[in-house]
Design an enzyme around this catalytic site. Structure first.
Site, PDB file in Angstrom:
ATOM      1  N   GLU A 186     -37.607 -40.613 -15.086  1.00 18.39           N
ATOM      2  CA  GLU A 186     -39.058 -40.762 -15.284  1.00 18.39           C
ATOM      3  C   GLU A 186     -39.483 -40.153 -16.619  1.00 18.39           C
ATOM      4  O   GLU A 186     -40.261 -39.195 -16.682  1.00 18.39           O
ATOM      5  CB  GLU A 186     -39.830 -40.148 -14.105  1.00 18.39           C
ATOM      6  CG  GLU A 186     -39.462 -40.832 -12.800  1.00 18.39           C
ATOM      7  CD  GLU A 186     -40.358 -40.493 -11.606  1.00 18.39           C
ATOM      8  OE1 GLU A 186     -41.158 -39.549 -11.693  1.00 18.39           O
ATOM      9  OE2 GLU A 186     -40.240 -41.192 -10.586  1.00 18.39           O
ATOM     10  N   GLU A 203     -35.587 -44.994  -7.053  1.00 17.00           N
ATOM     11  CA  GLU A 203     -36.407 -44.265  -6.064  1.00 17.00           C
ATOM     12  C   GLU A 203     -37.413 -45.238  -5.472  1.00 17.00           C
ATOM     13  O   GLU A 203     -38.138 -45.912  -6.219  1.00 17.00           O
ATOM     14  CB  GLU A 203     -37.166 -43.099  -6.724  1.00 17.00           C
ATOM     15  CG  GLU A 203     -36.253 -42.024  -7.272  1.00 17.00           C
ATOM     16  CD  GLU A 203     -37.016 -40.835  -7.881  1.00 17.00           C
ATOM     17  OE1 GLU A 203     -38.172 -40.588  -7.503  1.00 17.00           O
ATOM     18  OE2 GLU A 203     -36.423 -40.166  -8.752  1.00 17.00           O
TER      19      GLU A 203
HETATM   20  O1  AHR Z   1     -38.889 -38.153  -4.953  1.00 12.16           O
HETATM   21  C1  AHR Z   1     -39.818 -37.225  -5.369  1.00 12.16           C
HETATM   22  C2  AHR Z   1     -40.097 -37.270  -6.865  1.00 12.16           C
HETATM   23  O2  AHR Z   1     -40.739 -38.474  -7.159  1.00 12.16           O
HETATM   24  C3  AHR Z   1     -38.914 -37.258  -7.798  1.00 12.16           C
HETATM   25  O3  AHR Z   1     -38.473 -35.981  -8.092  1.00 12.16           O
HETATM   26  C4  AHR Z   1     -39.468 -37.899  -9.043  1.00 12.16           C
HETATM   27  O4  AHR Z   1     -38.476 -38.591  -9.779  1.00 12.16           O
HETATM   28  C5  AHR Z   1     -40.535 -38.834  -8.512  1.00 12.16           C
HETATM   29  O5  AHR Z   1     -41.716 -38.715  -9.211  1.00 12.16           O
END
Ligand code: AHR
Length: 513
Positions: free
Chosen positions: A174, A325
């Site tokens: 990110e 994610e």
């Molecule tokens: O999964 C929780 C958080 O969400 C992670 O650390 C980050 O990559 C995302 O913003």
């Protein structure tokens, strides 16, 4: 009533098992308490890794596990997590309100042991914010170098003579936020340097083929920001298109199904409109995948032709889209302790099922996807409370959907389709696998499948008499997948009655003709 007609001649593509992958991070109690309890714990463990969670994960046959983050990766120094555990430095983790000292008991070797025990391939994410190129290279050398070097000797001294053979490496996480609030251009500049500095592990000995092929996974956009995500991918590839191109194998998109319209509302309390909002929220990912896959292709297409002798020109570039994610993120998670702990109801199981089916249907466009996160954080498959390990209904969806791995996704024609009923089918040899998801919170649905020359072999159903129910330490098996009654068959028509808020999978055998 919805009629479903799979086209057995259509072949969308092979479903990569990696679409069922996982993400874990030191956040809340995902690692400490959730996966790691330490060797001296009274909780049964494999060298410190809690046995119940490891056994449960192993049963899912997880293809890939991504670690250490997430945001945690942005400040993680891998050297803090190797060597004798009693000598490891204690650091502090403020990520997403974890606010805990980090004893670094779970580091590279412990992660590799987890992957080994459950049979997963590791994906390591490097620290691009407070780390350096040298630190990245050392971690790669430490993990993968077979030849005797100071770093491979250190790995052996710490318990692993054999290299770990890590192939998947995330170049930042990110980057538009915790990874450094980068612009696509500033990230592209960093990316160039890091991606070009990967060590090589090839051997001059043609018989020595057991060598890792390093894959560079670039940080992709924030899937939750429609304007920004388009700009991110376009501008990142434009920047990479300037002068020579660094190697790139994949781009990592993140998407959370935010449920924040009701503030910090507990995730198990909702009415029907709130249920519907979360169900619809997860569907956006399909368009995002299609948009981002197209942008990646456009980006690659505008790379200028390479100059110079043929022998020095690399092959035409390809770049996979991966979703590193994904999952539901309910407002209540912000005030839960441990940080980002969420209970899972049938609402989460249904969005998990719909999301996996989005990946299945778009298996030509998306190569890998990791649920966020596997244990005790957000869209979990496993929750732990002291010595109790609870499998959430999301776990059962992953288990039920395993049949689709390596199968061929099929086109479906839906007639008189009910807009709350979703279906997906795949085929492997003479078997067809059908998913049916009734997303209606309160009403059952009828559906018909037309599949000439088939018979139904088996089915499973995941449902609950109360859509707000969840599995807890007191009632860990409140919601569990069960064998489903086989559908009534009339010639080539199979008739299903689907209870409200339910997920189903059925296996059919096709006759030889
Ligand atoms: O999964 C929780 C958080 O969400 C992670 O650390 C980050 O990559 C995302 O913003």
């Amino acid at each position: 009533m919805t009629t479903i007609k799979p086209d057995l001649q259509s072949e969308i593509g092979r479903i990569p098992p990696e679409l069922h992958s996982h993400f874990i991070e030191f956040l809340g109690s995902c690692i400490y308490g959730g996966l790691w309890v330490g060797e001296d714990s009274e909780i049964p463990n494999y060298h410190g890794l809690r046995k119940d969670a490891v056994d449960a994960l192993k049963a899912l046959e997880p293809p890939v596990i991504r670690w250490p983050g997430g945001c945690y990766a942005d400040t993680y120094h891998w050297r803090d997590g190797i060597g004798p555990r009693e000598k490891r430095p204690v650091t502090y983790n403020e990520n997403f309100g974890t606010y805990e000292a980090d004893s670094n008991q779970f580091g590279t070797h412990e992660f590799m042991e987890l992957c080994r025990l459950v049979g997963a391939r590791p994906w390591l994410n490097i620290n691009l914010m407070s780390g350096t190129v040298a630190e990245m290279r050392d971690w790669m050398e430490y993990c993968n170098r077979k030849e005797g070097t100071t770093l491979s000797a250190e790995r052996a001294q710490n318990g692993s003579k054999e290299p770990f053979r890590v192939e998947l490496w995330g170049v930042g996480n990110e980057m538009w936020a915790g990874g450094g609030t980068s612009t696509p251009e500033s990230y592209a500049n960093e990316y160039r340097k890091y991606a070009s500095a990967f060590p090589s592990f090839v051997s001059l000995d043609p018989a020595d083929t057991d060598r890792p092929v390093m894959k560079r996974i670039a940080s992709g956009p924030d899937g939750n920001k429609p304007l920004e995500r388009v700009k991110w991918t376009k501008q990142f590839f434009q920047a990479l298109g300037q002068f020579r191109q660094p190697p790139i194998d994949a781009m990592d998109l993140h998407f959370y199904n935010w449920n924040l319209d009701h503030g910090m509302h507990p995730e198990t309390e909702f009415d029907e409109p709130e249920w519907d909002a979360v169900i619809h929220g997860c569907l956006e990912l399909e368009e995002i995948i299609q948009e981002q896959a197209a942008l990646i292709q456009e980006g690659l297409d505008q790379f200028p032709p390479q100059e110079g002798p043929e022998i020095f020109r690399g092959p035409r570039k390809t770049c996979d889209l991966v979703v590193g994610e994904w999952g539901n993120w309910h407002g209540g998670a912000f005030q839960n302790r441990p940080a980002l702990y969420q209970q899972c109801t049938m609402r989460d199981a249904i969005t998990t099922a719909l999301t996996l089916d989005i990946f299945h249907r778009n298996c030509r466009l998306v190569r890998m996807a990791c649920v966020a996160q596997t244990v005790n954080v957000l869209n979990s498959l496993i929750l732990t409370e002291k010595d109790v390990c609870i499998l959430t209904p999301n776990y059962d969806v992953f288990q039920m959907y395993k049949v689709h791995r390596n199968a061929t996704a099929l086109e479906l024609k839906l007639e008189q389709a009910d807009d709350k009923l979703y279906a997906f089918a795949s085929r492997k040899d003479s078997q067809v696998y059908l998913n049916l998801v009734n997303t209606d919170m309160t009403r059952e649905k009828e559906a018909v499948l037309e599949l000439p020359g088939a018979r139904c072999l088996s089915g499973s159903i995941l449902a609950s008499d109360d859509p707000h129910a969840c599995n807890t330490a007191d009632a860990p098996n409140r919601i569990r997948a069960k064998a489903a009654a086989l559908p009534a068959q009339n010639g080539s028509r199979f008739q299903f009655t689907l209870p409200a808020a339910s997920v189903h999978t059925y296996t059919f055998e096709l006759s030889e003709s």
